[in-house]
Design a protein around this motif. Structure first.
Motif, PDB file in Angstrom:
ATOM      1  N   GLY A   1      -4.600  19.634  -0.526  1.00 31.34           N
ATOM      2  CA  GLY A   1      -3.712  19.195   0.537  1.00 31.34           C
ATOM      3  C   GLY A   1      -4.313  18.163   1.466  1.00 31.34           C
ATOM      4  N   ARG A   2      -5.612  17.938   1.384  1.00 36.35           N
ATOM      5  CA  ARG A   2      -6.270  16.891   2.158  1.00 36.35           C
ATOM      6  C   ARG A   2      -7.515  16.432   1.410  1.00 36.35           C
ATOM      7  N   LEU A   3      -7.977  15.258   1.751  1.00 38.67           N
ATOM      8  CA  LEU A   3      -9.146  14.677   1.102  1.00 38.67           C
ATOM      9  C   LEU A   3     -10.353  14.923   1.987  1.00 38.67           C
ATOM     10  N   ALA A   4     -11.177  15.884   1.583  1.00 37.45           N
ATOM     11  CA  ALA A   4     -12.362  16.259   2.350  1.00 37.45           C
ATOM     12  C   ALA A   4     -13.418  16.753   1.375  1.00 37.45           C
ATOM     13  N   LEU A   5     -14.653  16.773   1.819  1.00 37.62           N
ATOM     14  CA  LEU A   5     -15.749  17.198   0.949  1.00 37.62           C
ATOM     15  C   LEU A   5     -15.513  18.619   0.445  1.00 37.62           C
ATOM     16  N   GLY A   6     -15.671  18.786  -0.869  1.00 34.37           N
ATOM     17  CA  GLY A   6     -15.502  20.090  -1.481  1.00 34.37           C
ATOM     18  C   GLY A   6     -14.084  20.410  -1.887  1.00 34.37           C
ATOM     19  N   MET A   7     -13.114  19.628  -1.432  1.00 33.21           N
ATOM     20  CA  MET A   7     -11.720  19.886  -1.772  1.00 33.21           C
ATOM     21  C   MET A   7     -11.389  19.313  -3.150  1.00 33.21           C
ATOM     22  N   ALA A   8     -10.301  19.824  -3.732  1.00 34.12           N
ATOM     23  CA  ALA A   8      -9.861  19.327  -5.035  1.00 34.12           C
ATOM     24  C   ALA A   8      -9.549  17.839  -4.955  1.00 34.12           C
ATOM     25  N   ALA A   9      -9.899  17.135  -6.012  1.00 34.54           N
ATOM     26  CA  ALA A   9      -9.629  15.695  -6.089  1.00 34.54           C
ATOM     27  C   ALA A   9      -8.186  15.488  -6.543  1.00 34.54           C
ATOM     28  N   ASP A  10      -7.260  15.853  -5.642  1.00 37.26           N
ATOM     29  CA  ASP A  10      -5.825  15.671  -5.850  1.00 37.26           C
ATOM     30  C   ASP A  10      -5.400  14.514  -4.963  1.00 37.26           C
ATOM     31  N   PHE A  11      -5.093  13.370  -5.576  1.00 35.76           N
ATOM     32  CA  PHE A  11      -4.798  12.203  -4.750  1.00 35.76           C
ATOM     33  C   PHE A  11      -3.911  11.218  -5.492  1.00 35.76           C
ATOM     34  N   VAL A  12      -3.379  10.275  -4.729  1.00 37.73           N
ATOM     35  CA  VAL A  12      -2.583   9.187  -5.303  1.00 37.73           C
ATOM     36  C   VAL A  12      -3.174   7.864  -4.845  1.00 37.73           C
ATOM     37  N   ILE A  13      -3.008   6.858  -5.672  1.00 39.85           N
ATOM     38  CA  ILE A  13      -3.377   5.488  -5.328  1.00 39.85           C
ATOM     39  C   ILE A  13      -2.082   4.689  -5.253  1.00 39.85           C
ATOM     40  N   LEU A  14      -1.859   4.039  -4.115  1.00 39.40           N
ATOM     41  CA  LEU A  14      -0.644   3.258  -3.888  1.00 39.40           C
ATOM     42  C   LEU A  14      -0.947   1.770  -3.960  1.00 39.40           C
ATOM     43  N   ASP A  15       0.101   0.979  -4.121  1.00 40.89           N
ATOM     44  CA  ASP A  15      -0.078  -0.475  -4.188  1.00 40.89           C
ATOM     45  C   ASP A  15      -0.170  -1.117  -2.810  1.00 40.89           C
ATOM     46  N   ARG A  16       0.220  -0.369  -1.765  1.00 42.92           N
ATOM     47  CA  ARG A  16       0.164  -0.885  -0.396  1.00 42.92           C
ATOM     48  C   ARG A  16      -0.044   0.289   0.548  1.00 42.92           C
ATOM     49  N   ASP A  17      -0.354  -0.004   1.805  1.00 45.30           N
ATOM     50  CA  ASP A  17      -0.680   1.042   2.773  1.00 45.30           C
ATOM     51  C   ASP A  17       0.499   1.300   3.704  1.00 45.30           C
ATOM     52  N   PRO A  18       1.249   2.381   3.486  1.00 47.13           N
ATOM     53  CA  PRO A  18       2.407   2.664   4.344  1.00 47.13           C
ATOM     54  C   PRO A  18       2.032   3.288   5.679  1.00 47.13           C
ATOM     55  N   ILE A  19       0.803   3.764   5.823  1.00 50.20           N
ATOM     56  CA  ILE A  19       0.399   4.351   7.096  1.00 50.20           C
ATOM     57  C   ILE A  19       0.325   3.280   8.176  1.00 50.20           C
ATOM     58  N   GLU A  20       0.033   2.066   7.790  1.00 51.54           N
ATOM     59  CA  GLU A  20      -0.117   0.988   8.762  1.00 51.54           C
ATOM     60  C   GLU A  20       1.214   0.573   9.369  1.00 51.54           C
ATOM     61  N   ASP A  21       2.298   0.551   8.580  1.00 46.94           N
ATOM     62  CA  ASP A  21       3.577   0.066   9.115  1.00 46.94           C
ATOM     63  C   ASP A  21       4.731   1.049   8.948  1.00 46.94           C
ATOM     64  N   GLY A  22       4.486   2.200   8.322  1.00 50.02           N
ATOM     65  CA  GLY A  22       5.542   3.200   8.158  1.00 50.02           C
ATOM     66  C   GLY A  22       6.545   2.888   7.076  1.00 50.02           C
ATOM     67  N   ASP A  23       6.324   1.820   6.313  1.00 50.93           N
ATOM     68  CA  ASP A  23       7.281   1.453   5.264  1.00 50.93           C
ATOM     69  C   ASP A  23       6.906   2.140   3.952  1.00 50.93           C
ATOM     70  N   PHE A  24       7.098   3.450   3.922  1.00 52.77           N
ATOM     71  CA  PHE A  24       6.775   4.223   2.720  1.00 52.77           C
ATOM     72  C   PHE A  24       7.663   3.832   1.549  1.00 52.77           C
ATOM     73  N   ALA A  25       8.896   3.430   1.830  1.00 51.20           N
ATOM     74  CA  ALA A  25       9.831   3.102   0.751  1.00 51.20           C
ATOM     75  C   ALA A  25       9.384   1.885  -0.036  1.00 51.20           C
ATOM     76  N   ALA A  26       8.571   1.030   0.571  1.00 48.20           N
ATOM     77  CA  ALA A  26       8.106  -0.175  -0.113  1.00 48.20           C
ATOM     78  C   ALA A  26       6.887   0.081  -0.983  1.00 48.20           C
ATOM     79  N   ALA A  27       6.298   1.277  -0.852  1.00 47.40           N
ATOM     80  CA  ALA A  27       5.084   1.584  -1.607  1.00 47.40           C
ATOM     81  C   ALA A  27       5.424   2.136  -2.987  1.00 47.40           C
ATOM     82  N   THR A  28       4.539   1.887  -3.918  1.00 42.48           N
ATOM     83  CA  THR A  28       4.680   2.379  -5.288  1.00 42.48           C
ATOM     84  C   THR A  28       3.440   3.163  -5.678  1.00 42.48           C
TER      85      THR A  28
END
Length: 511
Positions: free
Chosen positions: A469-496
C-alpha cells in the motif's frame, strides 16, 4: 532460478512517491532498488556493482492502486458490445440491443436513462422484438433494476407477490424488475451461465485491472450458497496477477471467519440506488422510475437485523461492511454501530460502501466510530453537476451534498477508493481524477489525498498495510510506472499506466 543480479532491479532517474503515515505526507526519491519482491533501498549505490539500471527518464513510480469495490465477473461480462453506457436515446438503446449476439443467454448492461437526450426510459420491448425466444436480460448501470423479456419472466417463475415486479394498468408484468424481484432475477440468470463463461469474464476483468494499475482488488461475491463461497474464493486466488481481497456480501460473519477472511460484507444492501430510486432517503425523490411517485426508497433490513449482524461481527473480530447510499440507510448503519460499540472503540475495521448521501453529523459520527468509508469518486463524475442524474432525482440542494469526500477527509474519517466496476470504469486513475476535480469545490481532495485513498488507506481496509500500500523499505514491491506525474498537477486522467509490478514481478506492460 534467478541469479542475485537478476533478482535485483534498479530504477533510476524517476520520482518515487513514498508515503509516510506518521506525517501524512509523501517523500519523493529519485531512484528505487528492489530485491526478492521487496523494496530494499532508494539509493542506487546500495545495489551490487554491475546491476543494470533502468532509466525511467523522469517518469514517476507510484504505489500500485487498489479498487476497493469491484464486481469482477460483471465487469468482464459488460466488456465490448454488451456495454450500453454509450447509448444516449431510446432508439440507440434499441439498436444496441438488436446488435447483440443471439445466444442461449442474451444479456447486456450499464444503460443509464439519466444520460439519454429524449427523456425516455428503458423497456423490454427490444428484447421482445429481437430475442423473444431467448433468455434475455438487460441490467441498469447501478445493477438495482433490470428488464427481461416474457420468456425469461416465465423461466424465472417469480411468485406474484415478489416485491419489485412492475405491472401495467392491466396488471401484466412489463418485464421491468426492481428490489427483490431484480436481485432474484439477476441471481438466477447469471447463476445459470456456464462456469466457463464466468471464468472467462473474470480473466478478462483481471487483465483490465492490471492494465489500469490495480493490483489490489476487493472483489464483491454474492448470490452463492454457503458451500460455494469457498470455491469462489479459491477461483479468485487462482487468477494470476492481482492481490485478492474477497468480500462475501452476506450478513454472516461466521462464514467469513470459517474461510479465514478478516472481513465480510460490502454489498450487504441496506438500501438500493439513487438511479433506480430505491435508495432509502429521509426526503422523497424528485422523480421515480419505480411507479411510486415521490417515493423515499426502502430499507431492506430491520434495525434489529443490522444490530445483530454488527454485534456478531464485532464479537468474532471480523470487519463488517454494508452498502448504504441514502441518508436513511446511512443513519441505520451508524445508529446500529453506536448501539454495538456503546462508546467503546472497535477492534476491527468496519466499513460503509458508497456513502453517497450523508449529513455533516453523520460524517463526524463515522469518524468518531472509526468507520472506514469506501467511496467511489467517479459517481460524481458520472452523475454530479448541473443537469446530472443527482439533480434529476434529488434536486439542486441535495445534489450539492453528494459524495462528501472533502468533508469526510477533514473530519478525520478514513477514505478508501473504488470504482464499483462495471457501474464506473475500472480505472483508479479516473477515480483519483474525479476526487481532485469534484463538482463541489468543498469536496475536492488534493492529489496526494486522492492517491492515499487508493493506496495506503485501501491497504488498511484490506488489513494489509504492514506489507503493502506504500513504497517504503521492507514493503512489497507493488508499484506502477506512469508516463507523466499527476501528483504535480492533479490531472490523473491524462496519465497512462506503462507498467504494473506486483511483489517485484512485472505483471503488465503497455505495448
Amino acid at each position: 532460478m534467478d541469479s542475485p543480479q537478476q533478482r535485483v532491479r534498479c530504477f533510476a532517474n524517476t520520482r518515487v512517491y513514498s508515503y509516510v503515515p506518521q506525517r501524512n505526507q509523501y517523500t519523493v526519491h529519485r531512484s528505487l532498488v528492489i530485491e526478492g519482491g521487496r523494496i530494499v533501498s532508494f539509493d542506487l549505490d546500495d545495489a551490487a556493482e554491475g546491476t543494470p539500471k533502468i532509466d525511467l527518464d523522469g517518469r514517476p513510480v507510484l504505489p500500485a492502486f487498489a479498487d476497493c469495490h469491484v464486481h469482477l465477473a460483471d465487469t468482464g461480462f459488460m466488456l465490448g458490445e454488451r456495454n450500453l453506457c454509450g447509448v444516449r436515446s431510446y432508439d440507440q438503446f434499441a439498436a444496441a440491443v438488436a446488435s447483440l449476439s443471439d445466444e442461449p443467454y442474451v444479456f447486456a448492461g450499464n444503460y443509464d436513462e439519466s444520460s439519454w437526450n429524449d427523456g425516455a426510459t428503458a423497456s423490454a420491448a427490444p428484447l421482445e422484438r429481437f430475442f423473444a425466444d431467448s433468455l434475455a436480460m438487460l441490467t441498469r448501470v447501478d445493477g438495482h433494476s433490470c428488464v427481461v423479456n416474457q420468456k425469461t419472466l416465465r423461466w424465472l417463475a417469480l411468485p406474484a407477490q415478489t416485491v419489485g415486479i412492475e405491472r401495467d394498468a392491466d396488471g401484466r408484468a412489463t418485464g421491468k424488475l426492481l428490489r427483490d424481484a431484480n436481485w432474484k432475477a439477476q441471481s438466477s440468470f447469471f447463476g445459470a451461465l456456464p462456469e466457463r463463461v464466468r471464468r472467462d469474464a473474470e480473466r478478462a476483468a483481471t487483465q483490465l485491472a492490471l492494465s489500469r494499475g490495480a493490483v489490489h482488488l476487493h472483489a464483491q461475491l454474492y448470490g452463492f450458497s454457503n458451500d460455494a463461497y469457498a470455491a469462489e474464493v479459491r477461483a479468485l486466488r487462482e487468477l494470476d496477477g492481482p492481490k485478492w481481497y474477497p468480500k462475501i456480501c452476506e450478513p454472516d460473519p461466521k462464514l467469513a471467519k470459517n474461510l479465514g477472511l478478516p472481513f465480510v460484507g460490502g454489498d450487504v444492501f441496506l438500501d438500493g440506488s439513487i438511479g433506480s430510486c430505491t435508495a432509502a432517503l429521509t426526503e422523497p425523490f424528485e422523480a421515480s422510475l419505480s411507479g411510486e411517485q415521490r417515493s423515499a426508497g426502502h430499507l431492506n433490513y430491520t434495525d434489529e437485523e443490522v444490530f445483530h449482524y454488527f454485534k456478531e461481527a464485532e464479537e468474532l473480530g471480523v470487519s463488517a461492511g454494508v452498502h448504504a447510499i441514502g441518508d436513511r440507510a446511512v443513519e441505520q448503519c451508524i445508529a446500529a454501530w453506536e448501539r454495538v460499540l456503546n462508546g467503546h472503540p472497535t477492534k476491527n475495521r468496519h466499513f460503509i460502501e458508497h456513502f453517497e448521501i450523508a449529513h455533516q453529523d453523520q460524517i463526524e459520527r463515522c469518524a468518531r466510530l472509526g468507520l472506514y468509508l469506501s467511496m467511489q469518486p467517479q459517481f460524481d463524475l458520472l452523475w454530479g453537476g448541473e443537469g446530472g442524474m443527482y439533480e434529476q432525482r434529488l434536486g439542486r440542494k441535495r445534489m450539492r451534498s453528494m459524495n462528501a469526500l472533502g468533508r469526510a477527509e477533514r473530519a478525520g474519517a478514513v477514505l478508501c477508493g473504488g470504482d464499483d466496476s462495471p457501474v464506473c470504469d475500472l480505472s483508479p486513475l479516473l477515480g483519483m481524477h474525479a476526487a481532485v476535480h469534484h463538482h463541489e469545490l468543498r469536496e475536492r481532495l488534493t492529489p496526494a489525498q486522492a492517491l492515499t485513498m487508493y493506496t495506503h488507506n485501501a491497504a488498511k481496509l484490506g488489513h494489509a498495510e504492514d506489507a503493502t500500500g506504500r513504497l517504503a523499505l521492507g514493503m512489497a514491491a507493488d508499484f506502477v510506472i506512469l508516463d507523466r506525474d499527476p501528483i504535480e498537477d492533479g490531472d490523473f486522467a491524462a496519465a497512462t499506466v506503462l507498467q504494473t509490478w506486483r511483489d517485484g514481478k512485472l505483471v503488465y506492460e503497455k505495448t
